[in-house]
Design a protein around this motif. Structure first.
Motif, PDB file in Angstrom:
ATOM      1  N   HIS A 153     -19.932 -14.870 -65.924  1.00  0.00           N
ATOM      2  CA  HIS A 153     -19.014 -14.728 -67.046  1.00  0.00           C
ATOM      3  C   HIS A 153     -19.728 -14.380 -68.346  1.00  0.00           C
ATOM      4  O   HIS A 153     -19.155 -13.741 -69.223  1.00  0.00           O
ATOM      5  CB  HIS A 153     -18.182 -15.998 -67.220  1.00  0.00           C
ATOM      6  CG  HIS A 153     -16.771 -15.812 -66.766  1.00  0.00           C
ATOM      7  ND1 HIS A 153     -15.838 -15.154 -67.538  1.00  0.00           N
ATOM      8  CD2 HIS A 153     -16.153 -16.146 -65.618  1.00  0.00           C
ATOM      9  CE1 HIS A 153     -14.703 -15.100 -66.885  1.00  0.00           C
ATOM     10  NE2 HIS A 153     -14.862 -15.683 -65.717  1.00  0.00           N
TER      11      HIS A 153
ATOM     12  N   GLY B  63     -12.144 -26.378 -64.684  1.00  0.00           N
ATOM     13  CA  GLY B  63     -12.531 -24.984 -64.482  1.00  0.00           C
ATOM     14  C   GLY B  63     -13.402 -24.845 -63.249  1.00  0.00           C
ATOM     15  O   GLY B  63     -14.458 -25.483 -63.149  1.00  0.00           O
TER      16      GLY B  63
ATOM     17  N   GLY C  82     -18.453 -24.167 -62.847  1.00  0.00           N
ATOM     18  CA  GLY C  82     -17.641 -25.351 -62.562  1.00  0.00           C
ATOM     19  C   GLY C  82     -17.821 -25.830 -61.128  1.00  0.00           C
ATOM     20  O   GLY C  82     -17.949 -27.029 -60.877  1.00  0.00           O
TER      21      GLY C  82
ATOM     22  N   ASP D 276      -7.915 -26.737 -62.242  1.00  0.00           N
ATOM     23  CA  ASP D 276      -7.918 -25.297 -62.521  1.00  0.00           C
ATOM     24  C   ASP D 276      -6.473 -24.816 -62.524  1.00  0.00           C
ATOM     25  O   ASP D 276      -5.577 -25.506 -62.031  1.00  0.00           O
ATOM     26  CB  ASP D 276      -8.735 -24.543 -61.463  1.00  0.00           C
ATOM     27  CG  ASP D 276      -9.259 -23.195 -61.963  1.00  0.00           C
ATOM     28  OD1 ASP D 276     -10.491 -23.026 -62.054  1.00  0.00           O
ATOM     29  OD2 ASP D 276      -8.438 -22.303 -62.271  1.00  0.00           O
TER      30      ASP D 276
ATOM     31  N   GLU E 125     -16.428 -29.626 -68.931  1.00  0.00           N
ATOM     32  CA  GLU E 125     -15.584 -28.469 -69.268  1.00  0.00           C
ATOM     33  C   GLU E 125     -16.405 -27.198 -69.074  1.00  0.00           C
ATOM     34  O   GLU E 125     -17.459 -27.043 -69.693  1.00  0.00           O
ATOM     35  CB  GLU E 125     -15.100 -28.570 -70.717  1.00  0.00           C
ATOM     36  CG  GLU E 125     -14.022 -27.569 -71.089  1.00  0.00           C
ATOM     37  CD  GLU E 125     -14.544 -26.203 -71.480  1.00  0.00           C
ATOM     38  OE1 GLU E 125     -13.769 -25.235 -71.408  1.00  0.00           O
ATOM     39  OE2 GLU E 125     -15.726 -26.069 -71.856  1.00  0.00           O
ATOM     40  N   SER E 126     -15.929 -26.292 -68.207  1.00  0.00           N
ATOM     41  CA  SER E 126     -16.702 -25.067 -67.944  1.00  0.00           C
ATOM     42  C   SER E 126     -15.887 -23.807 -68.221  1.00  0.00           C
ATOM     43  O   SER E 126     -16.306 -22.716 -67.855  1.00  0.00           O
ATOM     44  CB  SER E 126     -17.179 -25.053 -66.483  1.00  0.00           C
ATOM     45  OG  SER E 126     -16.075 -24.851 -65.621  1.00  0.00           O
ATOM     46  N   VAL E 127     -14.727 -23.952 -68.858  1.00  0.00           N
ATOM     47  CA  VAL E 127     -13.841 -22.801 -69.053  1.00  0.00           C
ATOM     48  C   VAL E 127     -14.262 -21.968 -70.269  1.00  0.00           C
ATOM     49  O   VAL E 127     -14.141 -20.744 -70.271  1.00  0.00           O
ATOM     50  CB  VAL E 127     -12.372 -23.276 -69.211  1.00  0.00           C
ATOM     51  CG1 VAL E 127     -11.442 -22.111 -69.493  1.00  0.00           C
ATOM     52  CG2 VAL E 127     -11.926 -24.018 -67.963  1.00  0.00           C
TER      53      VAL E 127
ATOM     54  N   SER F 206     -13.018 -22.800 -73.399  1.00  0.00           N
ATOM     55  CA  SER F 206     -11.817 -22.782 -74.224  1.00  0.00           C
ATOM     56  C   SER F 206     -11.757 -24.090 -74.999  1.00  0.00           C
ATOM     57  O   SER F 206     -11.879 -25.170 -74.421  1.00  0.00           O
ATOM     58  CB  SER F 206     -10.583 -22.659 -73.313  1.00  0.00           C
ATOM     59  OG  SER F 206      -9.465 -23.311 -73.884  1.00  0.00           O
TER      60      SER F 206
ATOM     61  N   VAL G 145      -9.007 -26.344 -73.643  1.00  0.00           N
ATOM     62  CA  VAL G 145      -9.361 -27.090 -72.429  1.00  0.00           C
ATOM     63  C   VAL G 145     -10.380 -28.189 -72.761  1.00  0.00           C
ATOM     64  O   VAL G 145     -10.335 -29.290 -72.207  1.00  0.00           O
ATOM     65  CB  VAL G 145      -9.903 -26.135 -71.340  1.00  0.00           C
ATOM     66  CG1 VAL G 145     -10.345 -26.912 -70.107  1.00  0.00           C
ATOM     67  CG2 VAL G 145      -8.844 -25.109 -70.963  1.00  0.00           C
TER      68      VAL G 145
ATOM     69  N   GLY H 187     -18.978 -24.518 -71.176  1.00  0.00           N
ATOM     70  CA  GLY H 187     -18.292 -23.237 -71.390  1.00  0.00           C
ATOM     71  C   GLY H 187     -18.634 -22.683 -72.762  1.00  0.00           C
ATOM     72  O   GLY H 187     -19.003 -23.423 -73.663  1.00  0.00           O
TER      73      GLY H 187
ATOM     74  N   ALA I 223     -10.304 -13.363 -61.606  1.00  0.00           N
ATOM     75  CA  ALA I 223     -10.595 -14.664 -60.974  1.00  0.00           C
ATOM     76  C   ALA I 223     -10.375 -14.626 -59.465  1.00  0.00           C
ATOM     77  O   ALA I 223      -9.919 -15.580 -58.858  1.00  0.00           O
ATOM     78  CB  ALA I 223      -9.763 -15.777 -61.609  1.00  0.00           C
TER      79      ALA I 223
END
Ligand code: ZN
Ligand code: ZN
Length: 375
Positions: free
Chosen positions: A49, A202, A207, A226, A268-270, A272, A275, A293, A366
């Motif tokens: 990402h 995530g 994640g 998720d 938290e791995s998004v 955001s 989140v 993230g 995704a």
């Protein structure tokens, strides 16, 4: 020498990338390694990402640039004054070179190396130079000191960790970013102990690697959250005791219910801030929220300030899994070999270099966990 490499010249081109082709496979000139540097034949490089955030412009880097930062290869040439490596050694790259001398390095926190961060921001190698020239003689930048989407690359020896010769390249590459970041967030940053509760927000590559790390640490319950419910079967196979569909009802309430009042650790791995606030709200009194993230740099986080004191809550950032690469890459590989970190389950696609834009389309949608380019 002339090598094929994936070059990004203009950020923010529209998806689908199979049409706009933001990454162009070009024949570029790679200079020999300077002092303290290695020339490496790249064997495999993962699509992450963080590459995508350079392509879509949410993370600005100097252009033009050879992308790729999660990779592995074999050393073909040593620059002057290189110690601890030989031609023929297999290496995994780490995406923050560490000088070994600055204050964070001296404190055992090489992921925060000041010279490494400065070189990465400038798109150079740790020593300050750039080794790529395009067909018109224009210098190209290095991504995070690695630039793994190329047949060969030159890196600082401080960006490389030696690994065993017999590890399959498409697995070895994953230890450079997803595994180091995700497993490191759990074992180095959070320091989860057996029987402690963990929620992973995530289920991308990082994640899921965090999920592997939490399972290897005997976290219980181990809750995976998720919006993509098709990832839940894999999450359960990899050790999640519960899966929560964030698109269906209040995920925070569900996590607090399953963990009887909130988890001890939320990861938290998004990337955001919304989140991240949910992850914080899902922790219990005394709980810790770890974020790996990367939200766009202008985003702010808002949490009840009072709760930090009266409930002794903690929010911790985790960069590159707070890893010490020369310690953690070998130990995570040993855990993989012993069956405790089934990293191979994260590998969903093997690609050729010229299929790379299509690969990033899959990542946008995704539809994939980890895709690796074989070189
Ligand atoms: Zn990455
Ligand atoms: Zn340093």
């Amino acid at each position: 020498m002339k090598v094929r490499a994936a070059v990004l010249r203009q950020v923010g081109q529209p998806a689908p990338y199979a049409l706009s082709q933001p990454l162009v496979i070009e024949k570029v000139e790679l200079a020999p390694p300077g002092p303290g540097e290695l020339c490496v034949r790249v064997l495999a490089a993962g699509l992450c990402h963080s590459d995508l955030s350079v392509i879509d412009g949410s993370r600005l880097r100097p252009m033009p640039m050879v992308l790729g930062h999660e990779a592995t290869g074999e050393i073909v040439e040593l620059g002057a004054d290189v110690q601890g490596f030989r031609v023929g050694d297999r290496v995994v790259f780490c995406f923050i070179p560490n000088c070994g001398r600055c204050e964070p390095c001296a404190s055992g926190r090489p992921a925060l190396c000041e010279l490494g961060a400065a070189a990465n921001a400038a798109g150079t190698l740790l020593g300050g130079g750039r080794r790529w020239l395009d067909a018109n003689g224009v210098t190209l930048h290095h991504l995070l000191g690695v630039s793994g989407f190329a047949e060969y690359t030159v890196v600082s020896a401080r960006s490389a960790v030696r690994i065993d010769d017999d590890l399959v390249p498409e697995i070895a590459a994953l230890f450079g970013c997803a595994v180091m970041t995700g497993v490191g967030a759990v074992v180095n940053t959070a320091k989860v102990a057996a029987g402690e509760s963990v929620a992973i927000f995530g289920l991308g590559g990082v994640g899921l690697a965090a999920l592997l790390g939490a399972h290897a640490s005997a976290a219980n319950p181990l809750i995976a959250i998720d919006v993509a419910a098709h990832k839940f079967k894999l999450a359960r196979d990899l050790g999640a005791t519960h899966c929560v569909d964030a698109g269906d009802g209040d995920a925070v309430d569900r996590v607090r219910e399953i963990s009887r009042g909130g988890v001890q650790f939320a990861i938290e791995s998004v990337g955001s801030e919304r989140v991240l606030a949910q992850a914080y709200a899902a922790t219990r009194r005394g709980g810790t929220t770890v974020t790996v993230g990367l939200p766009p740099p202008d985003r702010m986080l808002s949490v009840p300030a009072f709760s930090l004191v009266t409930e002794e809550r903690t929010i911790k950032g985790s960069y590159m899994g707070s890893a010490v690469p020369s310690r953690d890459v070998p130990r995570f590989i040993a855990l993989y070999r012993a069956g405790h970190l089934p990293v191979d389950r994260m590998l969903t696609h093997r690609l050729q270099l010229d299929e790379i834009n299509t690969g990033f389309d899959r990542l946008v949608r995704a539809e994939t966990i980890r895709q690796v380019v074989l070189l």
